[in-house]
Design a protein around this motif. Structure first.
Motif, PDB file in Angstrom:
ATOM      1  N   ALA A  98       0.881  -1.175   0.000  1.00 38.01           N
ATOM      2  CA  ALA A  98       0.000   0.000   0.000  1.00 38.01           C
ATOM      3  C   ALA A  98       0.914   1.220   0.000  1.00 38.01           C
ATOM      4  CB  ALA A  98      -0.902   0.004   1.222  1.00 38.01           C
ATOM      5  N   GLN A  99       0.688   2.094  -0.936  1.00 35.19           N
ATOM      6  CA  GLN A  99       1.536   3.275  -1.096  1.00 35.19           C
ATOM      7  C   GLN A  99       3.011   2.872  -1.152  1.00 35.19           C
ATOM      8  OE1 GLN A  99       0.394   5.936  -2.087  1.00 35.19           O
ATOM      9  NE2 GLN A  99      -1.608   6.294  -1.212  1.00 35.19           N
ATOM     10  N   GLY A 100       3.279   1.744  -1.808  1.00 36.46           N
ATOM     11  CA  GLY A 100       4.640   1.269  -1.994  1.00 36.46           C
ATOM     12  C   GLY A 100       5.271   0.601  -0.782  1.00 36.46           C
ATOM     13  N   GLN A 101       4.518   0.455   0.293  1.00 33.66           N
ATOM     14  CA  GLN A 101       5.045  -0.140   1.521  1.00 33.66           C
ATOM     15  C   GLN A 101       4.472  -1.538   1.722  1.00 33.66           C
ATOM     16  OE1 GLN A 101       4.748   2.410   4.981  1.00 33.66           O
ATOM     17  NE2 GLN A 101       4.487   4.197   3.656  1.00 33.66           N
ATOM     18  N   PRO A 102       5.296  -2.485   2.198  1.00 34.24           N
ATOM     19  CA  PRO A 102       4.752  -3.814   2.484  1.00 34.24           C
ATOM     20  C   PRO A 102       3.812  -3.753   3.682  1.00 34.24           C
ATOM     21  CG  PRO A 102       7.029  -3.661   3.234  1.00 34.24           C
ATOM     22  CD  PRO A 102       6.719  -2.371   2.516  1.00 34.24           C
ATOM     23  N   VAL A 103       2.664  -4.409   3.547  1.00 35.47           N
ATOM     24  CA  VAL A 103       1.664  -4.462   4.615  1.00 35.47           C
ATOM     25  C   VAL A 103       1.044  -5.847   4.634  1.00 35.47           C
ATOM     26  CG1 VAL A 103       1.108  -1.991   4.459  1.00 35.47           C
ATOM     27  CG2 VAL A 103      -0.240  -3.642   3.159  1.00 35.47           C
ATOM     28  N   LEU A 104       0.361  -6.137   5.723  1.00 34.58           N
ATOM     29  CA  LEU A 104      -0.463  -7.329   5.806  1.00 34.58           C
ATOM     30  C   LEU A 104      -1.907  -6.854   5.789  1.00 34.58           C
ATOM     31  CD1 LEU A 104       1.427  -9.447   8.497  1.00 34.58           C
ATOM     32  CD2 LEU A 104       1.703  -9.430   6.008  1.00 34.58           C
ATOM     33  N   ASN A 105      -2.582  -7.110   4.682  1.00 31.21           N
ATOM     34  CA  ASN A 105      -3.959  -6.663   4.514  1.00 31.21           C
ATOM     35  C   ASN A 105      -4.896  -7.569   5.305  1.00 31.21           C
ATOM     36  OD1 ASN A 105      -5.963  -4.981   3.068  1.00 31.21           O
ATOM     37  ND2 ASN A 105      -6.590  -6.949   2.241  1.00 31.21           N
ATOM     38  N   ASP A 163      -5.273   5.821   9.113  1.00 25.05           N
ATOM     39  CA  ASP A 163      -3.899   6.056   8.666  1.00 25.05           C
ATOM     40  C   ASP A 163      -3.949   6.642   7.260  1.00 25.05           C
ATOM     41  OD1 ASP A 163      -1.194   6.020   8.078  1.00 25.05           O
ATOM     42  OD2 ASP A 163      -0.887   3.959   8.756  1.00 25.05           O
ATOM     43  N   PRO A 164      -4.301   7.940   7.161  1.00 25.84           N
ATOM     44  CA  PRO A 164      -4.481   8.560   5.843  1.00 25.84           C
ATOM     45  C   PRO A 164      -3.273   8.460   4.923  1.00 25.84           C
ATOM     46  CG  PRO A 164      -5.270  10.007   7.588  1.00 25.84           C
ATOM     47  CD  PRO A 164      -4.575   8.854   8.253  1.00 25.84           C
ATOM     48  N   ALA A 165      -2.073   8.295   5.466  1.00 26.30           N
ATOM     49  CA  ALA A 165      -0.879   8.174   4.626  1.00 26.30           C
ATOM     50  C   ALA A 165      -0.927   6.917   3.766  1.00 26.30           C
ATOM     51  CB  ALA A 165       0.384   8.176   5.486  1.00 26.30           C
ATOM     52  N   LEU A 166      -1.764   5.934   4.144  1.00 21.63           N
ATOM     53  CA  LEU A 166      -1.887   4.695   3.367  1.00 21.63           C
ATOM     54  C   LEU A 166      -3.190   4.628   2.576  1.00 21.63           C
ATOM     55  CD1 LEU A 166      -0.362   2.052   5.825  1.00 21.63           C
ATOM     56  CD2 LEU A 166       0.713   3.130   3.840  1.00 21.63           C
ATOM     57  N   ASP A 167      -4.006   5.701   2.624  1.00 22.15           N
ATOM     58  CA  ASP A 167      -5.209   5.738   1.784  1.00 22.15           C
ATOM     59  C   ASP A 167      -4.787   5.649   0.320  1.00 22.15           C
ATOM     60  OD1 ASP A 167      -6.707   6.209   4.079  1.00 22.15           O
ATOM     61  OD2 ASP A 167      -7.223   8.284   3.554  1.00 22.15           O
ATOM     62  N   GLU A 168      -5.572   4.971  -0.492  1.00 22.41           N
ATOM     63  CA  GLU A 168      -5.306   4.927  -1.929  1.00 22.41           C
ATOM     64  C   GLU A 168      -6.548   4.432  -2.657  1.00 22.41           C
ATOM     65  OE1 GLU A 168      -1.890   2.456  -2.627  1.00 22.41           O
ATOM     66  OE2 GLU A 168      -2.816   0.688  -1.794  1.00 22.41           O
TER      67      GLU A 168
END
Length: 189
Positions: A98-105, A163-168
């Motif tokens: 998300a937004q180029g960062q690895p995450v666990l959805n 976490d609006p920085a990861l909104d997309e």
């Protein structure tokens, strides 16, 4: 929330149990149950691209889930009520960016017959708690459509925060991000 109990299955994969639910690793034998959930337009109202059309597509989906478990040691669990063999939902984590960062959805989806019982919250809390121990550095992310109030409530009750920085924008429109970033128990970025 009471803590979920962790037991390893025969393949050394985690099974989680809560007061009312049992979360187990999916098997191809769960395909028809997954079709009943993901093939119901009501369960994918906010994510229509997730609609599963037929048994073959459901089998492919469950196959991807099993492969994710094989590759990463975690994934989506099938959720059953304690004492029942019937799958009433699924909840778990998938690796993505998300937004180029690895995450666990984090995902949680249940048959309409059990909506309103708090099962999504109970399962999501168990999964987030498990991830906090098993993947403490991982960013847990729930992506929520702006008009999906029920999903927003579950994310918040599971301990995630906006976490609006990861909104997309997702496949079906804007995704509002809820994550564990900023939680003092989260040791990652």
């Amino acid at each position: 929330m009471s803590a979920a109990r962790l037991v390893l299955d025969a393949n050394q994969r985690p099974t989680l149990s809560t007061a009312r639910l049992r979360l187990g690793v999916p098997a191809l034998s769960d395909t028809a149950a997954i079709l009943a959930i993901a093939g119901d337009p009501r369960t994918v109202e906010h994510n229509p691209s997730d609609l599963v059309a037929d048994l073959l597509e459901a089998e492919e989906l469950v196959g991807r889930w099993v492969q994710h478990w094989d590759d990463r040691g975690f994934g989506y669990w099938c959720v059953r009520e304690v004492g029942s063999a019937t799958v009433v939902g699924y909840c778990g984590l998938k690796s993505m960016h998300a937004q180029g960062q690895p995450v666990l959805n984090l995902i949680y989806r249940f048959i309409p017959a059990v909506w309103g019982r708090g099962y999504a919250t109970e399962a999501a809390q168990a999964v987030v708690a498990w991830a906090g121990t098993a993947q403490p550095e991982a960013t847990i992310l729930a992506r929520v459509r702006p008009d999906n109030e029920a999903s927003r409530r579950v994310a918040l009750k599971a301990g995630l925060r906006p976490d609006p920085a990861l909104d997309e924008n997702g496949q079906d429109g804007p995704d509002l991000a809820f994550s564990n970033r900023g939680d003092p128990r989260h040791t990652g970025g």
